[in-house]
Enzyme design. Structure first.
Site, short mmCIF file in Angstrom:
data_model
loop_
_atom_site.label_atom_id
_atom_site.label_comp_id
_atom_site.label_asym_id
_atom_site.label_seq_id
_atom_site.Cartn_x
_atom_site.Cartn_y
_atom_site.Cartn_z
N LYS A 1 0.84 -1.21 0.00
CA LYS A 1 0.00 0.00 0.00
C LYS A 1 0.87 1.25 0.00
CE LYS A 1 -3.85 -2.44 1.99
NZ LYS A 1 -4.43 -3.06 3.16
N GLN B 1 -4.89 -2.04 9.40
CA GLN B 1 -4.71 -3.30 8.68
C GLN B 1 -5.41 -4.43 9.43
OE1 GLN B 1 -3.24 -3.71 5.59
NE2 GLN B 1 -3.93 -5.82 5.73
N ASP C 1 -11.67 3.00 4.30
CA ASP C 1 -12.01 1.59 3.98
C ASP C 1 -13.43 1.26 4.44
OD1 ASP C 1 -11.46 -0.85 2.81
OD2 ASP C 1 -10.33 -1.66 4.50
#
Ligand code: NDP
Length: 285
Positions: free
Chosen positions: A53, A97, A120
């Site tokens: 990322k 994460q 996200d």
């Protein structure tokens, strides 16, 4: 006939090129899009995904910051880290994460991300908004799947879409995004009876179960579009293995994503896009 390979690597590269223009315009206005990634624990796969990322951020002109906390970090320490990122106006996106170390309340951690920075779409507020069809940001993996289908002009409306998996991060947001696009959606999980009966009815099959190669060719309707979100590590095998048995599935599928090089790069492209959208909001004051 050979299936169409839905090339996520190439598609994500094209998206990154488009996004570069947007970051350039933002930077000229003095706004540098910034993503903060929080990693807790020492899972090597998670560390690899975080560095991928960060690399993609660098390629696109997005600044990235990584916060690596030890596996012993308490839930409060992670939430405090997120709170300090929430408070910094120059941080546009925050990604925690997944998965967090065992024993932590993932929902409490995710929900501590400010909704405007939840790129996200994992907080309670973002998820509720997604269910109502008004989300600012939806799960990057689920959005990446939809984007990949769109870029290949594969129709979604009216198609029977079967999603295998109902996690917060992939299965459920995929269900909601497909529904928003007027697909007819079936969701399968571990308590589903006769999984193959359902998967064989799919015009679009999304495998997101985290079970290596569990979807085999005999479970797929001829002519189906097969999307493999799976990303599994198996001892003794190099690289990531999908949830779909690619070789046998390819004999039935009209189009199929490879692993790696399918959904994974699209997920990262959507993360960049959402971070840039958030920075554009900041630029507009
Ligand atoms: P989870 O473990 O959180 O969820 C798995 C889901 O699949 C659950 O809903 C589970 O059902 C269901 N499931 C598991 N086994 C079966 C089975 N045998 N039959 C039917 N349903 C089953 O996984 P995630 O959603 O986080 O991840 C799924 C996969 O996607 C993983 O391989 C992961 O690595 C990958 N992934 C890939 C990303 C990418 O960018 N490409 C991003 C995120 C994830 P139940 O709810 O009943 O337990």
């Amino acid at each position: 006939m050979e299936p169409i390979i839905l090339d996520g690597t190439r598609t994500a590269r094209a998206i990154r090129e488009e996004l570069k223009e947007e970051t350039r315009a933002l930077t000229e206005r003095g706004v540098e899009p910034t993503l903060a990634v929080v990693l807790a624990g020492d899972d090597p796969a998670s560390a690899t995904y975080v560095s991928m990322k960060q690399k993609a951020c660098a390629q696109t002109g997005v600044r990235s910051e990584a916060y690596a906390l030890p596996a012993s970090a308490s839930q409060q320490e992670i939430i405090d880290t997120i709170a300090s990122l929430n408070a910094r106006p120059e941080v546009d996106g925050i990604l925690v994460q997944h998965p967090l170390p065992k024993g932590l309340d993932e929902m409490a951690v995710m929900t501590s991300i400010a909704p405007g920075k939840d790129v996200d779409g994992v907080s309670l507020a973002s998820f509720g908004a997604l269910a109502l069809g008004v989300a600012q940001y939806a799960s990057c993996t689920a959005s990446g799947i939809i984007e990949l289908l769109d870029r290949y002009n594969l129709p979604i409306q009216g198609r029977h879409t079967v999603v295998v998996g109902r996690s917060i991060i992939v299965g459920k947001p995929a269900m909601l995004l497909f529904l928003q696009r007027n697909a007819t959606v079936t969701v399968c999980h571990t308590r589903t009876h006769d999984l193959a009966h359902h998967t064989r009815q799919a015009d679009i099959l999304v495998a997101a179960a985290g079970q290596p190669e569990m979807i085999t060719g005999d479970m797929i309707q001829r002519g189906a579009v097969v999307i493999d979100a799976g990303c599994n590590r198996i001892e003794g095998r190099k690289g990531d293995v999908g949830d779909v048995h690619f070789e046998s599935a390819s004999r039935s599928a009209f189009a199929i994503t490879p692993v790696p090089g399918g959904v994974g790069p699209m997920t990262i492209a959507m993360l960049l896009r959402n971070t840039i959208r958030s920075a554009q909001g900041r630029a507009c004051g």
